[in-house]
Design a protein around this motif. Sequence first.
Motif, PDB file in Angstrom:
ATOM      1  N   GLY A  15       0.827  -1.204   0.000  1.00 54.67           N
ATOM      2  CA  GLY A  15       0.000   0.000   0.000  1.00 54.67           C
ATOM      3  C   GLY A  15       0.851   1.239   0.000  1.00 54.67           C
ATOM      4  N   LEU A  16       0.847   1.963  -1.101  1.00 52.82           N
ATOM      5  CA  LEU A  16       1.651   3.173  -1.183  1.00 52.82           C
ATOM      6  C   LEU A  16       0.780   4.398  -1.378  1.00 52.82           C
ATOM      7  N   VAL A 108       6.651  15.033   1.965  1.00 52.58           N
ATOM      8  CA  VAL A 108       6.118  14.136   2.995  1.00 52.58           C
ATOM      9  C   VAL A 108       7.243  13.756   3.951  1.00 52.58           C
ATOM     10  N   ARG A 109       7.020  13.937   5.241  1.00 55.64           N
ATOM     11  CA  ARG A 109       8.041  13.589   6.226  1.00 55.64           C
ATOM     12  C   ARG A 109       8.203  12.077   6.296  1.00 55.64           C
ATOM     13  N   ASP A 110       9.397  11.627   6.747  1.00 58.67           N
ATOM     14  CA  ASP A 110       9.730  10.206   6.681  1.00 58.67           C
ATOM     15  C   ASP A 110       8.737   9.321   7.424  1.00 58.67           C
ATOM     16  N   ASN A 113       5.852   8.801   5.306  1.00 57.13           N
ATOM     17  CA  ASN A 113       6.104   8.205   3.997  1.00 57.13           C
ATOM     18  C   ASN A 113       5.640   6.754   4.042  1.00 57.13           C
ATOM     19  N   THR A 114       4.770   6.367   3.125  1.00 61.39           N
ATOM     20  CA  THR A 114       4.168   5.040   3.212  1.00 61.39           C
ATOM     21  C   THR A 114       5.181   3.918   3.017  1.00 61.39           C
ATOM     22  N   VAL A 115       6.263   4.167   2.283  1.00 59.68           N
ATOM     23  CA  VAL A 115       7.291   3.133   2.132  1.00 59.68           C
ATOM     24  C   VAL A 115       7.993   2.902   3.468  1.00 59.68           C
ATOM     25  N   ILE A 116       8.296   3.995   4.170  1.00 58.85           N
ATOM     26  CA  ILE A 116       8.921   3.871   5.487  1.00 58.85           C
ATOM     27  C   ILE A 116       7.972   3.174   6.455  1.00 58.85           C
ATOM     28  N   GLU A 186      -5.821   5.235   9.222  1.00 58.82           N
ATOM     29  CA  GLU A 186      -5.046   4.976   8.009  1.00 58.82           C
ATOM     30  C   GLU A 186      -5.924   4.368   6.918  1.00 58.82           C
ATOM     31  N   TYR A 187      -6.805   3.467   7.328  1.00 56.04           N
ATOM     32  CA  TYR A 187      -7.650   2.800   6.335  1.00 56.04           C
ATOM     33  C   TYR A 187      -8.559   3.794   5.612  1.00 56.04           C
TER      34      TYR A 187
END
Length: 559
Positions: A15-16, A108-110, A113-116, A186-187
């Motif tokens: 989920g990104l 976007v702050r870390d 960040n959705t990858v983080i 988040e959802y």
Amino acid sequence: MKTNINHILGKAWLGLAALALPLASCSDWDDHYDPSTGDGGAKTTLWQAISSEADLSNFAHVLQGCGYDRNLSGSQTYTVFALTNDGLSAEQADSLVSAYKEQKNQGVRDNDNTVIRQFVQNHMSLFTQPVSSLTNDTLTLLNGKIAPVTQTAINKQEFITANALHSNGVLFTIGKKLDYFPNIFEYLGIDSRIDSAYNFINSYSRYEFNEAASVPGGINEDGQTVYLDSVSVLSNSLFSSYGNINSEDSTYWMLVPTNDQWSRLVSEYHDYFDYANTVNKRDSMQEANTRLAILRGTLFSRTVNPDRSFADSAVSTQANSYQVRKYMDLEPYDIFYRPFDAGGIFDGTIDAECSNGHVRIAPNFNVPKEKTFFQTVKVEAENVSRQDTLIDASQPLTVHQVTSDNPFYDKISSNSFVSVIAENTSTNPNHFPVAAVQYSIPNLLSNVGYDIYVVFAPQWAYNQYIPEEDLLPNRFRCMLYYTNKDNRQLNRRLDLKTNDPLKVDTVQVASDMKFPACSYGLAQPNVKLRIMSQVSQSQTSKFSTDFHIDCIIFKPHEN
């Protein structure tokens, strides 16, 4: 019906969908935690171990691309669950790094960040945490998610290797990614069917500096503390009033309308919150209160609603407790009976399981406004803050409490009422007093028809021994004072009325009265009701010049 979260998460296989939170500065992770001493004398760091292992090259590429090679090279200890190349392809790793950089370039702050958050932090935790034959517990991952862990697996993903101790932590390898399980907040931002609700809720999000969690590093030349690690935490004012749906420590159900239902409700509710043009930020208030009205009564704490009682009634986080309702004689707003039955609030909803509860998606939103914000407004006559004006009457008003042995106990609102005793307050000794009392009426909606009632209490409610022949009715009239959209004062003279002095008498004084300007949430109400005696000196043998008032009721209804 259940929604597959991993399917919704979409891009690549993770989920990104970037959660568009406000920006705030925060330093990178600093080495301010105590390092583990149980590393068996290993001399290599976690980063050295991961980057030197060929089968972890794709995982290492993501870590380095997101700047976590620096984190895993310091003295801060971590437990890392590294994905082998069988579980993370080079193409997938490239997609993750590209997505991280794209969000980074957008500011976007870390930690947002959705990858983080959904990948990197989802595969590690703080401190050295090896497993043993006794391990059967949960582990808090770096993103705050809770994962079950045993001797052989984490979150049902089997370990390929385990307990490889290094100078700054312990390394495990796994062959499949750890699924990211979003919380309710988040959802809302991930599922495009309901992101109208998310966008509104998220507009209240702010990051605030957390001094207690930050690490001071000294004092600068201006005498201010300089922090080695300044920690900011997400704050949202709606969380405190509705429920902390961003917390992993609480369990909620949230009922959320789909975007088309959201639009329908905004259109329907908008005119209820039409404030006068002189009200500060009236447009913003109208937009906000329209949407808050939709959300009202949609969040349910499972602590308050255990399984056994949930099927019978769903008590939202905004409902008053039974004790408060009884003491203040309030209606059971924000409570919904038989919620799973046909026509109930959960009927026809789609369930999405989250890390801290469930989202119930409503293609047909069945929350009746009459059970949430579309409320009857009741002003207790003894409420001094609502007593606006007193004419030809003794001051202060006499307040009576109905005792438990009185036949009228629990038949009068809050078991208390006031007596308005006519008294000559002028300098003319021959003046005949015509008593009047005026009340301010708060929280009225605009463009809604209100039926208006004055509730009178019998004198027997405080003195059961008054002879019946001494109990006389009131002859009275009401005046309404209110403002239009331009704050110009208007008034309406209502019809002459009488009451029955032998009972608690609810007298309707107006019907379908609409007000052009809303007063919902305003400190100063713009509607006032004056109750005036209409008894002349020659009529005192038939009518009483004194009032005994229980409360005033404004009851809304649809046309």
